[in-house]
Design a protein around this motif. Structure first.
Motif, short mmCIF file in Angstrom:
data_model
loop_
_atom_site.label_atom_id
_atom_site.label_comp_id
_atom_site.label_asym_id
_atom_site.label_seq_id
_atom_site.Cartn_x
_atom_site.Cartn_y
_atom_site.Cartn_z
N SER A 17 0.83 -1.21 0.00
CA SER A 17 0.00 0.00 0.00
C SER A 17 0.86 1.26 0.00
O SER A 17 0.57 2.23 -0.72
CB SER A 17 -0.93 0.00 1.22
OG SER A 17 -1.85 -1.06 1.15
N GLN A 18 1.93 1.24 0.80
CA GLN A 18 2.84 2.39 0.80
C GLN A 18 3.49 2.54 -0.58
O GLN A 18 3.64 3.66 -1.09
CB GLN A 18 3.92 2.19 1.86
CG GLN A 18 3.43 2.25 3.29
CD GLN A 18 4.56 1.97 4.27
OE1 GLN A 18 5.53 2.75 4.39
NE2 GLN A 18 4.47 0.85 4.97
N GLY A 19 3.87 1.41 -1.17
CA GLY A 19 4.47 1.46 -2.50
C GLY A 19 3.51 1.99 -3.54
O GLY A 19 3.91 2.75 -4.44
N MET A 20 2.24 1.61 -3.44
CA MET A 20 1.24 2.11 -4.39
C MET A 20 1.08 3.62 -4.26
O MET A 20 0.99 4.33 -5.28
CB MET A 20 -0.10 1.41 -4.16
CG MET A 20 -1.19 1.87 -5.13
SD MET A 20 -2.71 0.87 -5.01
CE MET A 20 -3.25 1.30 -3.35
N ALA A 21 1.07 4.13 -3.03
CA ALA A 21 0.96 5.57 -2.82
C ALA A 21 2.16 6.30 -3.43
O ALA A 21 2.00 7.35 -4.10
CB ALA A 21 0.85 5.87 -1.34
N LEU A 22 3.35 5.76 -3.24
CA LEU A 22 4.55 6.37 -3.83
C LEU A 22 4.52 6.27 -5.35
O LEU A 22 4.92 7.21 -6.04
CB LEU A 22 5.80 5.67 -3.28
CG LEU A 22 6.17 6.00 -1.83
CD1 LEU A 22 7.19 4.99 -1.30
CD2 LEU A 22 6.73 7.42 -1.73
N PHE A 23 4.08 5.13 -5.85
CA PHE A 23 3.98 4.95 -7.30
C PHE A 23 3.04 6.00 -7.89
O PHE A 23 3.35 6.62 -8.92
CB PHE A 23 3.48 3.54 -7.62
CG PHE A 23 3.27 3.29 -9.08
CD1 PHE A 23 4.31 2.82 -9.87
CD2 PHE A 23 2.04 3.53 -9.68
CE1 PHE A 23 4.13 2.59 -11.23
CE2 PHE A 23 1.85 3.31 -11.04
CZ PHE A 23 2.89 2.84 -11.81
N ASN A 24 1.89 6.18 -7.27
CA ASN A 24 0.92 7.15 -7.78
C ASN A 24 1.48 8.57 -7.73
O ASN A 24 1.17 9.41 -8.59
CB ASN A 24 -0.38 7.07 -6.97
CG ASN A 24 -1.17 5.81 -7.28
OD1 ASN A 24 -1.05 5.24 -8.37
ND2 ASN A 24 -1.95 5.35 -6.32
N GLN A 25 2.33 8.82 -6.77
CA GLN A 25 2.93 10.14 -6.62
C GLN A 25 4.05 10.38 -7.63
O GLN A 25 4.18 11.48 -8.19
CB GLN A 25 3.46 10.30 -5.20
CG GLN A 25 4.19 11.60 -4.94
CD GLN A 25 4.87 11.61 -3.57
OE1 GLN A 25 4.57 10.79 -2.70
NE2 GLN A 25 5.82 12.53 -3.38
N LYS A 26 4.86 9.35 -7.89
CA LYS A 26 6.09 9.55 -8.64
C LYS A 26 6.10 8.94 -10.04
O LYS A 26 6.94 9.32 -10.87
CB LYS A 26 7.27 8.98 -7.84
CG LYS A 26 7.48 9.66 -6.49
CD LYS A 26 8.62 9.04 -5.71
CE LYS A 26 8.80 9.71 -4.35
NZ LYS A 26 9.26 11.13 -4.48
N CYS A 27 5.20 8.00 -10.33
CA CYS A 27 5.27 7.26 -11.60
C CYS A 27 4.02 7.31 -12.45
O CYS A 27 4.07 7.08 -13.66
CB CYS A 27 5.60 5.78 -11.32
SG CYS A 27 6.94 5.50 -10.15
N ALA A 28 2.87 7.58 -11.81
CA ALA A 28 1.59 7.40 -12.50
C ALA A 28 1.26 8.50 -13.50
O ALA A 28 0.27 8.38 -14.23
CB ALA A 28 0.46 7.29 -11.47
N SER A 29 2.07 9.54 -13.58
CA SER A 29 1.81 10.56 -14.61
C SER A 29 2.03 9.98 -16.00
O SER A 29 1.44 10.46 -16.98
CB SER A 29 2.71 11.78 -14.40
OG SER A 29 4.07 11.41 -14.41
#
Length: 349
Positions: A214-226
């Motif tokens: 879950s923490q990784g998903m939050a970071l992914f959405n912040q840093k990679c999901a664009s």
């Protein structure tokens, strides 16, 4: 005791015969050419595959599967589509930075995974193909891949009784044409839907993510999901991500198609589904681990006039990540692995 033994042997014999017939039923075309059900989650993008122009059928998919693993589509009868697209690696060429073709010739690009192709708008790293029905002609005719031609491929299989039966079951007659070969391959690729990862089960409320995931998903959405957005984890855009130009392969991405300098070193954003299985990474396979990919984005992105704006924000080149954040992101990325997809016998040789 003797009667029991005889009954047991007979029962085992019936079981073996039933298993054999089940196997034959999977391998052989059906008498009735029924529509193939392409099921996928509601959060997937709209299907781009034109099912009206190339209706996906059970017999068409079976023919496409046979052709996918058919070495005779190559000049020297050794290289099939499945040679460079290996199922256990989400249909990539595992261990090869770039793919090897006939006579062990070296290509210029890493083989991308074959998955969820029915939802994409463009194909290949440079997006040169816009229609899945046309995609197989590129590897078939490329001098460094299969180095063949459609007339040559047709001549090799048109008199094969197995293919006569398969083409007849799929199309109503035994005529082998280039259009039919391409459309059958396209049907098989359209059927290769990967949508049963842990992430999918989480999205569907069937399974929970761990705290780290879950923490990784939050970071992914912040840093990679664009860039890696949506149900397929790609926005299908073409971006310059600050990689150096590889003089060995001389591949400048989209620029090879458009000859527009603004497209220099822009490559299609890949889907991250099954990314755990698809090393090495990038268009030329330059990174062998996910850690190396994230290290590149945090520390080694090269500034250039075409660098994507997402990679030069807040007076910083690249994506700011520390070691712990990278490990959490990788933990999340592994929830995109679909074990059933890479072991599904429907896609196997």
């Amino acid at each position: 005791m003797t009667n029991f033994f005889i009954k047991t042997v007979l029962a085992l014999g019936v079981l073996l015969l039933s298993c054999t017939s089940c196997s034959d039923e999977v391998m052989q075309p059906l008498d009735k050419n029924e529509a193939y059900n392409l099921s996928f989650p509601s959060y997937f993008p709209e299907m781009t595959f034109d099912n009206s122009a190339n209706p996906v059928t059970k017999n068409g998919v079976e023919l496409g599967r046979k052709l996918f693993y058919e070495g005779r589509l190559s000049r020297n009868n050794t290289i099939s589509c499945g040679f460079c697209h290996i199922q256990e690696n989400a249909f990539t060429h595992h261990g090869h930075t770039v793919s090897h073709g006939v006579d062990d010739r070296i290509g210029i690009r890493n083989a991308p995974p074959i998955q969820n192709m029915a939802f994409l708008k463009r194909y290949m790293w440079d997006g040169v193909i816009h229609n899945l029905n046309e995609q197989p002609i590129i590897p078939m005719t490329d001098v460094n891949e299969m180095d063949s031609s459609m007339p040559e491929a047709i001549s090799k299989i048109k008199d094969d009784p197995k293919y006569k039966k398969l083409f007849g079951a799929a199309y109503g007659d035994e005529n082998v044409t280039g259009e039919r070969i391409l459309k059958a391959l396209s049907q098989f690729m359209a059927s290769m839907i990967s949508a049963d990862s842990k992430y999918d089960r989480f999205k569907q409320g069937k399974e929970n993510l761990t705290s780290e995931e879950s923490q990784g998903m939050a970071l992914f959405n912040q840093k990679c999901a664009s860039c890696h957005s949506g149900g397929l984890f790609t926005d299908e855009s073409f971006r310059n991500t600050g990689m150096y130009y590889n003089n060995q392969f001389k591949d400048a991405g989209l620029h090879r198609v458009t000859l527009n300098q603004n497209d220099w070193m822009k490559f299609r954003v890949p889907s991250l589904r099954n990314v755990e299985y698809t090393a090495p990474y990038m268009h030329d396979g330059r990174f062998y681990t996910l850690e190396a990919v994230l290290n590149f984005y945090s520390d080694n992105v090269e500034d250039n006039p075409n660098l994507d704006p997402q990679l030069k924000q807040n007076n910083h080149i690249g994506i700011a990540m520390n070691g712990q954040e990278k490990q959490l992101i990788i933990t999340f990325l592994k929830t995109l692995s679909d074990k059933g997809f890479i072991t599904n016998p429907k896609f196997a040789e």
